[in-house]
Design a protein around this motif. Structure first.
Motif, PDB file in Angstrom:
ATOM      1  N   TYR A   1      52.035  50.806  32.053  1.00 43.23           N
ATOM      2  CA  TYR A   1      51.717  50.015  30.689  1.00 43.23           C
ATOM      3  C   TYR A   1      50.334  50.545  30.302  1.00 43.23           C
ATOM      4  N   TRP A   2      49.237  50.777  31.111  1.00 37.95           N
ATOM      5  CA  TRP A   2      48.181  51.030  30.685  1.00 37.95           C
ATOM      6  C   TRP A   2      48.166  52.417  30.027  1.00 37.95           C
ATOM      7  N   PHE A   3      48.917  53.135  30.773  1.00 45.19           N
ATOM      8  CA  PHE A   3      49.045  54.474  30.239  1.00 45.19           C
ATOM      9  C   PHE A   3      49.650  54.564  28.630  1.00 45.19           C
ATOM     10  N   THR A   4      50.453  53.711  28.099  1.00 39.57           N
ATOM     11  CA  THR A   4      51.190  53.417  26.968  1.00 39.57           C
ATOM     12  C   THR A   4      50.012  53.037  25.827  1.00 39.57           C
TER      13      THR A   4
ATOM     14  N   GLY B   1      45.942  43.415  14.159  1.00 39.20           N
ATOM     15  CA  GLY B   1      45.088  43.543  13.156  1.00 39.20           C
ATOM     16  C   GLY B   1      44.360  44.861  13.495  1.00 39.20           C
ATOM     17  N   ASN B   2      43.228  45.294  13.484  1.00 35.99           N
ATOM     18  CA  ASN B   2      42.222  46.356  13.463  1.00 35.99           C
ATOM     19  C   ASN B   2      42.124  46.836  15.219  1.00 35.99           C
ATOM     20  N   ARG B   3      42.705  45.884  15.953  1.00 34.80           N
ATOM     21  CA  ARG B   3      42.277  46.250  17.262  1.00 34.80           C
ATOM     22  C   ARG B   3      43.666  46.480  18.053  1.00 34.80           C
ATOM     23  N   ALA B   4      43.517  47.740  18.911  1.00 33.53           N
ATOM     24  CA  ALA B   4      44.600  48.228  19.530  1.00 33.53           C
ATOM     25  C   ALA B   4      44.604  47.706  20.993  1.00 33.53           C
ATOM     26  N   GLY B   5      45.506  47.684  21.552  1.00 27.94           N
ATOM     27  CA  GLY B   5      45.997  47.284  22.765  1.00 27.94           C
ATOM     28  C   GLY B   5      44.802  47.574  23.727  1.00 27.94           C
ATOM     29  N   ALA B   6      44.264  48.742  23.916  1.00 26.76           N
ATOM     30  CA  ALA B   6      43.437  49.165  24.792  1.00 26.76           C
ATOM     31  C   ALA B   6      42.050  48.451  24.531  1.00 26.76           C
ATOM     32  N   ASP B   7      41.958  48.040  23.296  1.00 26.49           N
ATOM     33  CA  ASP B   7      40.799  47.384  22.987  1.00 26.49           C
ATOM     34  C   ASP B   7      40.296  45.548  23.628  1.00 26.49           C
TER      35      ASP B   7
ATOM     36  N   ILE C   1      61.543  60.806  25.548  1.00 24.53           N
ATOM     37  CA  ILE C   1      60.869  59.457  25.957  1.00 24.53           C
ATOM     38  C   ILE C   1      59.459  59.509  24.996  1.00 24.53           C
ATOM     39  N   GLY C   2      59.469  58.425  24.256  1.00 28.28           N
ATOM     40  CA  GLY C   2      58.287  58.105  23.375  1.00 28.28           C
ATOM     41  C   GLY C   2      57.617  57.088  23.914  1.00 28.28           C
ATOM     42  N   VAL C   3      56.085  56.854  23.747  1.00 26.80           N
ATOM     43  CA  VAL C   3      55.290  55.610  23.936  1.00 26.80           C
ATOM     44  C   VAL C   3      54.287  55.696  23.154  1.00 26.80           C
ATOM     45  N   HIS C   4      53.703  54.509  22.941  1.00 23.64           N
ATOM     46  CA  HIS C   4      52.424  54.197  22.091  1.00 23.64           C
ATOM     47  C   HIS C   4      51.814  53.009  22.330  1.00 23.64           C
TER      48      HIS C   4
ATOM     49  N   ASP D   1      42.056  41.820  31.720  1.00 22.90           N
ATOM     50  CA  ASP D   1      42.574  40.531  32.012  1.00 22.90           C
ATOM     51  C   ASP D   1      42.719  39.635  30.967  1.00 22.90           C
ATOM     52  N   ASP D   2      42.727  40.048  29.799  1.00 22.48           N
ATOM     53  CA  ASP D   2      43.153  39.300  28.468  1.00 22.48           C
ATOM     54  C   ASP D   2      44.597  38.865  28.657  1.00 22.48           C
ATOM     55  N   PRO D   3      45.002  37.729  28.450  1.00 20.37           N
ATOM     56  CA  PRO D   3      46.432  37.344  28.631  1.00 20.37           C
ATOM     57  C   PRO D   3      47.309  37.855  27.667  1.00 20.37           C
ATOM     58  N   VAL D   4      46.844  38.526  26.719  1.00 16.15           N
ATOM     59  CA  VAL D   4      47.902  39.357  25.815  1.00 16.15           C
ATOM     60  C   VAL D   4      48.642  40.409  26.485  1.00 16.15           C
TER      61      VAL D   4
END
Length: 200
Positions: A167-170, A136-142, A128-131, A146-149
């Motif tokens: 989800y936050w872990f991924t 652009g240059n911004r990762a999801g964690a950036d 089981i793989g996650v990422h 509370d961002d709607p994205v």
């Protein structure tokens, strides 16, 4: 395959496949690249999830209404997350289970589909793989939490697992161009399985 390269909720469903160009991703989303093959009351699932996957699944279920479980074999990811989340919700609506064999390998969008099972089981040896995803240059964690994205993914994960923690872990587990293979401890911590691992 890797998940999510998206520019906000308005463009949800545009995904990034590691090592592939934008043209290659577009190609992977241009034809039905997933298969649902019946085996008794199972549907054996393999291929890349894309914009055709939900309709392909519905056709398979119409032809095999006694299906009880999806067995995910090689499902390396999704190039259309919007459709993939709809597919996962449909699987849950139908009360289907999901299973990974000892040789199964699922990543990113394939992992999301696995979460849709009411009962989720795996054999020892499954991968089981996650990422993360990136814009652009911004990762999801950036993006702030509370961002709607994040909304569609949070709602999906909460429905499937009862919490958005996975989800936050991924988002932190690996960058979009890489993948993180979950350990047995990870799988237990985030409640991915509803049954003990089947030992070989």
């Amino acid at each position: 395959m890797r998940r999510r390269f998206l520019a906000g909720v308005a463009t949800l469903g545009v995904a990034f496949v590691a090592g592939c160009t934008g043209l290659q991703v577009a190609y992977l989303n241009s034809y039905d690249s997933i298969s649902f093959e019946p085996s008794g009351t199972d549907l054996m699932v393999s291929g890349t999830l894309n914009q055709y996957s939900l309709s392909s699944f519905e056709a398979a279920m119409a032809a095999h209404p006694d299906t009880k479980r999806l067995v995910l074999l090689e499902v390396p990811g999704s190039v259309d997350d919007e459709t993939n989340l709809k597919l996962g919700n449909r699987v849950r609506d139908l009360g289907l289970n999901t299973h990974l064999t000892a040789k199964s390998e699922v990543h990113s969008g394939g992992t999301d589909l696995f979460l849709a099972g009411v009962a989720r089981s795996m054999e020892e040896g499954a991968i089981i793989g996650v990422h993360s995803w990136a814009e652009g240059n911004r990762a999801g964690a950036d993006f702030p939490k509370d961002d709607p994205v994040h909304t569609a993914y949070v709602r999906y994960t909460e429905r499937m697992l009862g919490s958005a923690d996975f989800y936050w872990f991924t988002l932190e587990a690996a960058p979009v161009e890489d993948t993180y293979i979950m350990t047995p401890a990870d799988i237990a911590e985030y409640g991915l399985l509803t049954k003990p691992v089947v030992k070989n």
